[in-house]
Design an enzyme around this catalytic site. Structure first.
Site, PDB file in Angstrom:
ATOM      1  N   ASP A   5      -3.798   7.170   4.668  1.00  0.00           N
ATOM      2  CA  ASP A   5      -3.305   5.813   4.930  1.00  0.00           C
ATOM      3  C   ASP A   5      -3.834   5.321   6.281  1.00  0.00           C
ATOM      4  O   ASP A   5      -4.248   6.118   7.122  1.00  0.00           O
ATOM      5  CB  ASP A   5      -1.771   5.842   4.942  1.00  0.00           C
ATOM      6  CG  ASP A   5      -1.160   4.449   4.890  1.00  0.00           C
ATOM      7  OD1 ASP A   5      -1.891   3.476   4.633  1.00  0.00           O
ATOM      8  OD2 ASP A   5       0.061   4.350   5.112  1.00  0.00           O
ATOM      9  N   GLU A   6      -3.816   4.017   6.495  1.00  0.00           N
ATOM     10  CA  GLU A   6      -4.233   3.389   7.767  1.00  0.00           C
ATOM     11  C   GLU A   6      -5.597   3.920   8.220  1.00  0.00           C
ATOM     12  O   GLU A   6      -5.800   4.294   9.378  1.00  0.00           O
ATOM     13  CB  GLU A   6      -3.175   3.653   8.864  1.00  0.00           C
ATOM     14  CG  GLU A   6      -1.774   3.175   8.537  1.00  0.00           C
ATOM     15  CD  GLU A   6      -1.634   1.656   8.624  1.00  0.00           C
ATOM     16  OE1 GLU A   6      -2.649   0.964   8.840  1.00  0.00           O
ATOM     17  OE2 GLU A   6      -0.507   1.162   8.471  1.00  0.00           O
ATOM     18  N   LYS A  23       0.828  -1.217   0.000  1.00  0.00           N
ATOM     19  CA  LYS A  23       0.000   0.000   0.000  1.00  0.00           C
ATOM     20  C   LYS A  23       0.863   1.268   0.000  1.00  0.00           C
ATOM     21  O   LYS A  23       0.485   2.270  -0.613  1.00  0.00           O
ATOM     22  CB  LYS A  23      -0.972  -0.001   1.178  1.00  0.00           C
ATOM     23  CG  LYS A  23      -0.345   0.026   2.551  1.00  0.00           C
ATOM     24  CD  LYS A  23      -1.433  -0.040   3.619  1.00  0.00           C
ATOM     25  CE  LYS A  23      -0.838  -0.062   5.006  1.00  0.00           C
ATOM     26  NZ  LYS A  23      -0.084   1.154   5.344  1.00  0.00           N
ATOM     27  N   THR A  24       2.019   1.236   0.682  1.00  0.00           N
ATOM     28  CA  THR A  24       2.894   2.409   0.683  1.00  0.00           C
ATOM     29  C   THR A  24       3.397   2.697  -0.728  1.00  0.00           C
ATOM     30  O   THR A  24       3.460   3.849  -1.162  1.00  0.00           O
ATOM     31  CB  THR A  24       4.089   2.193   1.629  1.00  0.00           C
ATOM     32  OG1 THR A  24       3.594   1.888   2.937  1.00  0.00           O
ATOM     33  CG2 THR A  24       4.965   3.426   1.699  1.00  0.00           C
ATOM     34  N   ARG A  66       3.406  -9.827  10.800  1.00  0.00           N
ATOM     35  CA  ARG A  66       4.679  -9.096  10.859  1.00  0.00           C
ATOM     36  C   ARG A  66       5.824  -9.971  10.351  1.00  0.00           C
ATOM     37  O   ARG A  66       6.884  -9.471   9.980  1.00  0.00           O
ATOM     38  CB  ARG A  66       5.023  -8.666  12.290  1.00  0.00           C
ATOM     39  CG  ARG A  66       4.070  -7.734  13.015  1.00  0.00           C
ATOM     40  CD  ARG A  66       3.679  -6.537  12.219  1.00  0.00           C
ATOM     41  NE  ARG A  66       2.441  -6.800  11.473  1.00  0.00           N
ATOM     42  CZ  ARG A  66       2.006  -6.092  10.441  1.00  0.00           C
ATOM     43  NH1 ARG A  66       2.719  -5.099   9.992  1.00  0.00           N
ATOM     44  NH2 ARG A  66       0.874  -6.383   9.835  1.00  0.00           N
ATOM     45  N   GLN A  95      -6.951  -5.068  10.622  1.00  0.00           N
ATOM     46  CA  GLN A  95      -5.870  -4.533  11.445  1.00  0.00           C
ATOM     47  C   GLN A  95      -6.340  -3.366  12.318  1.00  0.00           C
ATOM     48  O   GLN A  95      -5.549  -2.521  12.718  1.00  0.00           O
ATOM     49  CB  GLN A  95      -4.701  -4.099  10.558  1.00  0.00           C
ATOM     50  CG  GLN A  95      -4.060  -5.260   9.806  1.00  0.00           C
ATOM     51  CD  GLN A  95      -2.796  -4.859   9.075  1.00  0.00           C
ATOM     52  OE1 GLN A  95      -1.785  -4.498   9.680  1.00  0.00           O
ATOM     53  NE2 GLN A  95      -2.848  -4.909   7.753  1.00  0.00           N
TER      54      GLN A  95
END
Length: 723
Positions: A233-234, A39-40, A607, A264
């Site tokens: 974002d997020e 996504k980044t 992670r 998340q």
């Protein structure tokens, strides 16, 4: 690096879903981006696409991230993709609000050079309040006071900012002086101290910005028209204030692009509301939704286990991460007999991995709560395994870093907080008696402590001190810092103030190394920030940094909570303490909260890049009952886990029975079981009563029943009806 500014090159490197997200520029767009789905990369490429292909000016784009570290990385990526030093507004919500207030603070009668306060500044203010009003930590700890101030600002007294804006300083001081309760003393004392130094904390930044947009239409319209494209974002972590700010900003051009993962959402306890992402298409009809599910981070084995785990949640958008990496090793699960045996097994496996060539820095231990590490730390010390824990005092909270930044703040703001911290560091014989003299003078003349020292440093009371030298130092730097690189100013003032000489005399090499690291970080910031990097700009930027923005773990195993690991990735992850009552936490009392715990476990699992270990130990709760294996281990399909040895006979069945029983006592949400103070209720046995308190830690209401002389604590598990 040569900028990748050709459209073909940019698009060819993206997968189909990423390409769709990048090229859909108009209207409302929601991207559901699974963990490790790039996504980044999509966000930075979309920014570059807007600039390079559509010709949008960077200064007309807002890109919101949730940490300063992420914002810095995004700026660097955008710079590499566009070749332009102007990277628009790439910032956190709080950082963006700093930009608004630095431009338009006149609308709230604040100077452009206001202070952005961090926790250390808040504690310094509390110290002043406690000393002035004779409070002690028995009245309220600083941590509790900070939390209470935040609760009051957000929920109990949400219009507090009107007092800060409208009331003159003397009126705020009067409210503080007349306060009687501990809560009011701390709250109004804090507001007074804030306004006295023109300081704003994180909540103030958004509140003041929203106030300006509400009260000053011309300013609101200016920012709405300026921000032609907004990307966030997020988005699953957004809270109601940030959501309100977003609604205002996108109201003109209606070009809003949000990225997030409902699986998340792990910050509801601090105000995040995952429904904003889940219901985005309902709020904004015509929304286009793009699903980015291709995972480039983890092996197929890790993803299969993570998908199996999160599928047990009911309130989610059904999706499954698709592995793009080749096969790796199995997800390993180890059940130990005791906690020390669990720690011993982990240490032996880490040593084996290290001997096979894996650096310690690639290994991370994750856990639900810090107390889980006690046995692990003990074994690591015995086995000489180097490790670092991400908790407690982090880089920007260290004494020498705060001191250095306060020297810079004195140059710009000359505020009381910075003055108190560094006027005697190094020693200048400015003891308690002389500070009281300055305090009295400042109050009598309605000035700052520094202004008081400027006016009185030749007074006999300062004979034998270095007060005059301190004033000369500050004035020399204040008059000559404009146009100089911040890194140069920092190096010079640390040298000329005698601060570094003091540390060398003390033999504090670690503190000197930390200052060298700070200088390097300032230099790196200057290279990415360009012409904007004035001293004021840097100080506003660094005040917004958090502990997770400054991880440094060269050659050491990392230990951290799962919450701290959000947004990070590690080659090898040990997820330890996987017991009922630990993970999930014993404080979980609703099905809604249990789903959040499962999302937290999902975040932990995703992670891991190449290796994932799950460990737990036989143990007992404080009441003597057994701690069963975590339901999150049992949620994963059995064939997707490789046990180091088969669990003892009957253990899994006992755990499943316990989990099924506990499920029956979990209501859907807290609103179903927690009554407010003052609520009249009826108990099946005790009859009518009134709720006098809510003990959330123990999961109980304190109730004064009409038929009894003394109150009773009644568990949340017991159903009662409102009357």
């Amino acid at each position: 690096m040569t900028p990748d500014i050709e459209y073909g090159n940019l698009i060819q490197k993206l997968n189909t879903a990423q390409r769709e997200a990048v090229s859909t520029t108009e209207g409302f767009v929601r991207v559901i981006a699974g963990a490790g789905s790039g996504k980044t990369r999509a966000l930075s490429c979309r920014f570059a696409f807007l600039v390079n292909e559509l010709g949008i000016l960077p200064g007309n784009i807002l890109c919101v991230t949730f940490t300063n570290k992420a914002a810095n990385e995004m700026r660097q990526r955008i710079h590499n993709l566009t070749g332009d030093n102007d990277t628009g507004y790439v910032n956190t919500f709080h950082g963006f609000c700093v930009s608004v207030l630095q431009e338009d603070s006149f609308a709230v009668q604040y100077p452009k050079s206001f202070l952005v306060l961090d926790n250390a500044d808040v504690d310094a203010m509390l110290q002043i309040i406690y000393e002035e009003r004779g409070l002690t930590l028995r009245n309220m700890t600083f941590s509790m006071a900070r939390d209470r101030i935040e609760i009051l600002k957000l929920f109990k007294r949400p219009d507090y900012y009107r007092d800060m804006i409208a009331l003159p300083l003397e009126a705020l001081k009067e409210k503080y002086d007349n306060a009687v309760t501990v809560e009011d003393i701390i709250f109004y004392g804090y507001l007074y101290q804030e306004k006295k130094c023109f300081g704003l904390d994180y909540n103030d930044l958004i509140k003041f910005t929203l106030y300006i947009f509400k009260e000053r239409e011309e300013i609101r319209l200016k920012w709405q028209q300026r921000l032609e494209y907004i990307m966030i974002d997020e988005f699953q972590d957004i809270d109601y204030l940030q959501y309100e700010l977003m609604e205002v900003l996108c109201a003109w051009h209606k070009n809003l692009f949000v990225v997030g993962d409902p699986d998340q959402t792990i910050y509801t306890w601090r105000g995040a509301d995952g429904s904003y992402l889940l219901d985005f298409d309902k709020k904004f009809p015509g929304t286009k939704t793009v699903m980015m599910m291709e995972n480039y981070r983890s092996t197929p084995q890790i993803l299969a286990a993570a998908n199996s785990l999160i599928a047990k949640n009911t309130k989610r958008i059904p999706k499954e991460l698709l592995p793009m990496l080749p096969d790796g090793g199995p997800v390993v699960c180890h059940f130990a007999d005791r906690q020390d045996a669990e720690a011993k097994w982990i240490s032996e496996e880490i040593k084996r991995l290290h001997e096979a060539g894996m650096p310690y820095s690639e290994i991370t231990l994750l856990y639900r709560a810090h107390y889980v590490t006690r046995a692990i730390e003990q074994v690591f010390l015995q086995e000489k395994i180097p490790y670092t824990i991400y908790s407690g005092v982090q880089f920007y909270d260290r004494m020498e870093i705060k001191d250095a930044l306060c020297y810079l703040r004195m140059i710009v703001y000359k505020d009381d907080l910075s003055f108190r911290r560094i006027v005697n560091a190094p020693k200048r014989n400015m003891g308690k008696r002389r500070m009281e003299f300055l305090q009295d003078y400042a109050e009598q003349h309605s000035c700052t402590l520094y202004q008081a020292l400027q006016a009185t440093w030749e007074d006999p009371v300062f004979k034998g001190t270095k007060a005059g030298q301190f004033v000369a130092l500050v004035e020399r730097f204040a008059g000559g810092q404009a146009g100089r690189p911040v890194s140069e100013v920092l190096a010079d003032i640390l040298n000329e103030s005698g601060y570094e000489k003091m540390l060398r005399t003390e033999g504090s090499q670690e503190r000197l190394d930390n200052l060298a690291e700070l200088k390097q970080s300032v230099y790196e910031y200057e290279t990415t920030c360009g012409e904007e990097c004035t001293l004021e700009h840097y100080l506003s930027h660094v005040a917004l940094f958090t502990n997770t923005d400054s991880l440094d773990s060269k050659g050491k195993v990392k230990l951290m909570t799962v919450h701290a690991a959000k947004g990070l990735e590690f080659p090898c992850v040990f997820l330890c303490g996987m017991n009922e009552g630990i993970f999930p936490s014993r404080k979980v009392r609703t099905l809604e909260a249990m789903e959040e715990e499962r999302r937290l476990a999902f975040v932990a699992a995703t992670r891991a890049e190449n290796r994932l270990y799950l460990t737990r130990a036989e143990s007992r709760n404080f009441d003597g009952s057994p701690q069963y294996p975590s339901r999150f281990i049992l949620d994963i399909d059995r064939q997707l886990i490789q046990f180091t040895k088969e669990p003892r006979e009957g253990l899994i069945k006992e755990a499943e029975d316990y989990i099924e029983l506990s499920r029956k006592y979990l209501p859907d949400s807290e609103s179903d079981i927690v009554f407010p103070v003052g609520q009249r209720i009826r108990h099946a046995v005790f009859g009518a009563g009134t709720v006098t308190d809510v003990d959330r830690d123990r999961g109980a209401h304190v109730i004064q029943f009409d038929s009894m002389d003394t109150p009773r604590r009644i568990s949340f598990r017991v159903k009662m009806e409102r009357i």
